[in-house]
Motif scaffolding. Structure first.
Motif, PDB file in Angstrom:
ATOM      1  N   LEU A  73       0.835  -1.211   0.000  1.00  0.00           N
ATOM      2  CA  LEU A  73       0.000   0.000   0.000  1.00  0.00           C
ATOM      3  C   LEU A  73       0.864   1.254   0.000  1.00  0.00           C
ATOM      4  CD1 LEU A  73      -2.762  -0.907   2.618  1.00  0.00           C
ATOM      5  CD2 LEU A  73      -3.146  -0.393   0.197  1.00  0.00           C
ATOM      6  N   ALA A  74       1.866   1.297   0.883  1.00  0.00           N
ATOM      7  CA  ALA A  74       2.726   2.477   0.979  1.00  0.00           C
ATOM      8  C   ALA A  74       3.498   2.705  -0.315  1.00  0.00           C
ATOM      9  CB  ALA A  74       3.680   2.347   2.161  1.00  0.00           C
ATOM     10  N   ASP A  75       4.019   1.638  -0.923  1.00  0.00           N
ATOM     11  CA  ASP A  75       4.744   1.777  -2.191  1.00  0.00           C
ATOM     12  C   ASP A  75       3.852   2.386  -3.259  1.00  0.00           C
ATOM     13  OD1 ASP A  75       7.045   0.713  -1.104  1.00  0.00           O
ATOM     14  OD2 ASP A  75       6.813  -1.262  -2.030  1.00  0.00           O
ATOM     15  N   ARG A  76       2.621   1.938  -3.307  1.00  0.00           N
ATOM     16  CA  ARG A  76       1.697   2.397  -4.350  1.00  0.00           C
ATOM     17  C   ARG A  76       1.119   3.776  -4.052  1.00  0.00           C
ATOM     18  NH1 ARG A  76      -3.597   1.294  -4.677  1.00  0.00           N
ATOM     19  NH2 ARG A  76      -3.481  -0.370  -3.150  1.00  0.00           N
ATOM     20  N   LEU A  77       0.793   4.042  -2.785  1.00  0.00           N
ATOM     21  CA  LEU A  77       0.034   5.252  -2.458  1.00  0.00           C
ATOM     22  C   LEU A  77       0.874   6.450  -2.036  1.00  0.00           C
ATOM     23  CD1 LEU A  77      -2.962   3.597  -0.577  1.00  0.00           C
ATOM     24  CD2 LEU A  77      -2.876   4.402  -2.942  1.00  0.00           C
ATOM     25  N   THR A  78       2.174   6.300  -1.974  1.00  0.00           N
ATOM     26  CA  THR A  78       3.006   7.452  -1.620  1.00  0.00           C
ATOM     27  C   THR A  78       3.681   8.077  -2.837  1.00  0.00           C
ATOM     28  OG1 THR A  78       4.870   6.000  -1.072  1.00  0.00           O
ATOM     29  CG2 THR A  78       3.442   6.706   0.742  1.00  0.00           C
ATOM     30  N   PRO A 101       2.377   1.639  10.778  1.00  0.00           N
ATOM     31  CA  PRO A 101       3.542   2.395  10.311  1.00  0.00           C
ATOM     32  C   PRO A 101       3.446   2.754   8.824  1.00  0.00           C
ATOM     33  CG  PRO A 101       4.226   0.510  11.614  1.00  0.00           C
ATOM     34  CD  PRO A 101       2.756   0.360  11.378  1.00  0.00           C
ATOM     35  N   PHE A 102       2.855   1.879   8.048  1.00  0.00           N
ATOM     36  CA  PHE A 102       2.731   2.129   6.613  1.00  0.00           C
ATOM     37  C   PHE A 102       1.621   3.149   6.338  1.00  0.00           C
ATOM     38  CE2 PHE A 102       4.534  -2.050   7.326  1.00  0.00           C
ATOM     39  CZ  PHE A 102       5.740  -1.920   6.637  1.00  0.00           C
ATOM     40  N   LEU A 103       0.575   3.130   7.172  1.00  0.00           N
ATOM     41  CA  LEU A 103      -0.464   4.148   7.063  1.00  0.00           C
ATOM     42  C   LEU A 103       0.110   5.519   7.399  1.00  0.00           C
ATOM     43  CD1 LEU A 103      -3.607   2.363   8.571  1.00  0.00           C
ATOM     44  CD2 LEU A 103      -2.847   2.483   6.184  1.00  0.00           C
ATOM     45  N   HIS A 104       1.076   5.563   8.309  1.00  0.00           N
ATOM     46  CA  HIS A 104       1.745   6.826   8.627  1.00  0.00           C
ATOM     47  C   HIS A 104       2.460   7.366   7.385  1.00  0.00           C
ATOM     48  CE1 HIS A 104       5.349   8.935  10.724  1.00  0.00           C
ATOM     49  NE2 HIS A 104       4.453   9.815  10.343  1.00  0.00           N
ATOM     50  N   LEU A 105       3.144   6.509   6.650  1.00  0.00           N
ATOM     51  CA  LEU A 105       3.815   6.956   5.423  1.00  0.00           C
ATOM     52  C   LEU A 105       2.803   7.525   4.428  1.00  0.00           C
ATOM     53  CD1 LEU A 105       6.306   3.980   4.872  1.00  0.00           C
ATOM     54  CD2 LEU A 105       6.809   6.243   5.838  1.00  0.00           C
ATOM     55  N   ILE A 106       1.658   6.873   4.315  1.00  0.00           N
ATOM     56  CA  ILE A 106       0.606   7.334   3.398  1.00  0.00           C
ATOM     57  C   ILE A 106       0.033   8.666   3.893  1.00  0.00           C
ATOM     58  CG2 ILE A 106      -1.675   6.794   2.446  1.00  0.00           C
ATOM     59  CD1 ILE A 106      -0.798   3.771   2.710  1.00  0.00           C
ATOM     60  N   ALA A 107      -0.187   8.771   5.198  1.00  0.00           N
ATOM     61  CA  ALA A 107      -0.735  10.008   5.777  1.00  0.00           C
ATOM     62  C   ALA A 107       0.242  11.167   5.609  1.00  0.00           C
ATOM     63  CB  ALA A 107      -1.070   9.798   7.244  1.00  0.00           C
ATOM     64  N   GLY A 129       2.234  10.862  12.562  1.00  0.00           N
ATOM     65  CA  GLY A 129       2.347   9.534  13.145  1.00  0.00           C
ATOM     66  C   GLY A 129       1.493   9.297  14.374  1.00  0.00           C
ATOM     67  N   THR A 130       0.600  10.226  14.678  1.00  0.00           N
ATOM     68  CA  THR A 130      -0.303  10.015  15.806  1.00  0.00           C
ATOM     69  C   THR A 130      -1.350   8.983  15.416  1.00  0.00           C
ATOM     70  OG1 THR A 130       0.011  12.278  16.561  1.00  0.00           O
ATOM     71  CG2 THR A 130      -1.954  11.135  17.364  1.00  0.00           C
ATOM     72  N   VAL A 131      -1.599   8.035  16.320  1.00  0.00           N
ATOM     73  CA  VAL A 131      -2.565   6.973  16.082  1.00  0.00           C
ATOM     74  C   VAL A 131      -3.738   7.162  17.038  1.00  0.00           C
ATOM     75  CG1 VAL A 131      -2.959   4.463  16.157  1.00  0.00           C
ATOM     76  CG2 VAL A 131      -0.748   5.370  15.382  1.00  0.00           C
ATOM     77  N   VAL A 132      -4.959   7.167  16.479  1.00  0.00           N
ATOM     78  CA  VAL A 132      -6.164   7.270  17.293  1.00  0.00           C
ATOM     79  C   VAL A 132      -7.039   6.063  16.966  1.00  0.00           C
ATOM     80  CG1 VAL A 132      -8.198   8.646  17.865  1.00  0.00           C
ATOM     81  CG2 VAL A 132      -6.042   9.791  17.255  1.00  0.00           C
ATOM     82  N   PHE A 133      -7.152   5.155  17.934  1.00  0.00           N
ATOM     83  CA  PHE A 133      -7.948   3.956  17.726  1.00  0.00           C
ATOM     84  C   PHE A 133      -9.426   4.289  17.885  1.00  0.00           C
ATOM     85  CE2 PHE A 133      -3.842   2.213  19.008  1.00  0.00           C
ATOM     86  CZ  PHE A 133      -3.650   1.266  18.000  1.00  0.00           C
ATOM     87  N   LEU A 148      -9.181   8.668   3.048  1.00  0.00           N
ATOM     88  CA  LEU A 148      -8.772   9.901   3.705  1.00  0.00           C
ATOM     89  C   LEU A 148      -9.758  10.195   4.819  1.00  0.00           C
ATOM     90  CD1 LEU A 148      -7.774  12.246   0.750  1.00  0.00           C
ATOM     91  CD2 LEU A 148      -6.266  11.212   2.437  1.00  0.00           C
ATOM     92  N   ALA A 149      -9.268  10.689   5.932  1.00  0.00           N
ATOM     93  CA  ALA A 149     -10.150  11.037   7.046  1.00  0.00           C
ATOM     94  C   ALA A 149     -10.938  12.285   6.684  1.00  0.00           C
ATOM     95  CB  ALA A 149      -9.335  11.273   8.312  1.00  0.00           C
ATOM     96  N   GLN A 150     -12.184  12.316   7.080  1.00  0.00           N
ATOM     97  CA  GLN A 150     -13.013  13.493   6.865  1.00  0.00           C
ATOM     98  C   GLN A 150     -12.695  14.502   7.951  1.00  0.00           C
ATOM     99  OE1 GLN A 150     -15.000  13.855   4.178  1.00  0.00           O
ATOM    100  NE2 GLN A 150     -14.110  11.902   3.581  1.00  0.00           N
ATOM    101  N   PRO A 151     -12.504  15.771   7.570  1.00  0.00           N
ATOM    102  CA  PRO A 151     -12.242  16.768   8.614  1.00  0.00           C
ATOM    103  C   PRO A 151     -13.458  16.882   9.531  1.00  0.00           C
ATOM    104  CG  PRO A 151     -12.385  17.794   6.432  1.00  0.00           C
ATOM    105  CD  PRO A 151     -12.544  16.322   6.248  1.00  0.00           C
ATOM    106  N   THR A 152     -13.195  16.921  10.820  1.00  0.00           N
ATOM    107  CA  THR A 152     -14.281  17.039  11.786  1.00  0.00           C
ATOM    108  C   THR A 152     -13.909  18.050  12.851  1.00  0.00           C
ATOM    109  OG1 THR A 152     -13.385  15.296  13.172  1.00  0.00           O
ATOM    110  CG2 THR A 152     -15.006  14.631  11.523  1.00  0.00           C
ATOM    111  N   ASP A 153     -14.892  18.571  13.497  1.00  0.00           N
ATOM    112  CA  ASP A 153     -14.691  19.422  14.660  1.00  0.00           C
ATOM    113  C   ASP A 153     -14.761  18.500  15.861  1.00  0.00           C
ATOM    114  OD1 ASP A 153     -14.659  21.191  16.699  1.00  0.00           O
ATOM    115  OD2 ASP A 153     -16.504  22.231  16.160  1.00  0.00           O
ATOM    116  N   SER A 154     -13.624  17.952  16.240  1.00  0.00           N
ATOM    117  CA  SER A 154     -13.603  16.919  17.270  1.00  0.00           C
ATOM    118  C   SER A 154     -13.905  17.451  18.658  1.00  0.00           C
ATOM    119  CB  SER A 154     -12.251  16.208  17.269  1.00  0.00           C
ATOM    120  OG  SER A 154     -11.240  17.149  17.553  1.00  0.00           O
TER     121      SER A 154
END
Length: 195
Positions: A73-78, A101-107, A129-133, A148-154
């Motif tokens: 995924l990271a190879d393709r999406l970065t 860790p690979f999602l961090h590279l994409i993010a 690199g912040t992770v929110v479960f 992609l995460a949708q922007p929100t007013d958290s």
């Protein structure tokens, strides 16, 4: 620290997981990716060794592993020319924490990424690199989609499933006083409340 736990430097963990992945049959390239991912996870206080143990057992049994999926995924999406569109992740992938860790590279390339499941948010990873479960995190993938995460007013809004709101509303009605002349008269403050 637990008496049964070993105190290991993160670099030692990286080396151990790299060698273990190679011993489980991973190519040298994927074994090195696994070691890097283990150190990335350990730096965030996540159970890198336990997750590695899980997915390496699956790898030995011939099942897909999260490091191979994440690296692909990271190879393709970065790359500069790729736009991130929602896509499904493999089903029943064990130790999906090794995707992080690979999602961090994409993010870092696209902005915060999210993994969504049929029951809501699984996890979000930001460009730093912040992770929110989310509440739908589990030890295996189940109809998960990367997007992609949708922007929100958290700070002031919460997205909840309609059925959860209805079930909670039914329970809340149990303590609601039915409208009547007495309930209307007794509503509000006993004294002036105009501060």
């Amino acid at each position: 620290m637990n008496d049964d736990a070993l105190d290991m430097a993160q670099s030692e963990l990286r080396s151990l997981v790299t060698k273990a992945a190679r011993g489980a049959g991973a190519s040298w390239g994927l074994a090195e990716e696994a070691g890097w991912a283990a150190e990335w996870l350990a730096r965030r206080g996540l159970p890198a060794a336990q997750w590695a143990e899980t997915w390496l057992a699956d790898t030995e049994a011939g099942r897909p592993d999260p490091v191979g999926v994440g690296a692909s995924l990271a190879d393709r999406l970065t790359t500069q020319t790729v736009v991130l569109h929602p896509e499904s992740l493999p089903e029943d992938l064990s130790a999906p924490g090794y995707l992080l860790p690979f999602l961090h590279l994409i993010a870092a390339r696209h902005g915060t990424v999210a993994v969504l499941g049929p029951f809501g948010s699984v996890v979000q990873v930001t460009g730093d690199g912040t992770v929110v479960f989310g509440p739908a995190w589990s030890d295996r993938t189940r109809s998960w989609r990367l997007c992609l995460a949708q922007p929100t007013d958290s700070t002031s809004r919460a997205a909840i499933p309609r059925t959860a709101a209805e079930n909670l509303g039914r329970l809340a009605l149990r303590i609601t006083v039915p409208p009547s002349e007495v309930s209307r008269r007794n509503a509000g403050a006993a004294t002036s409340d105009n501060d």
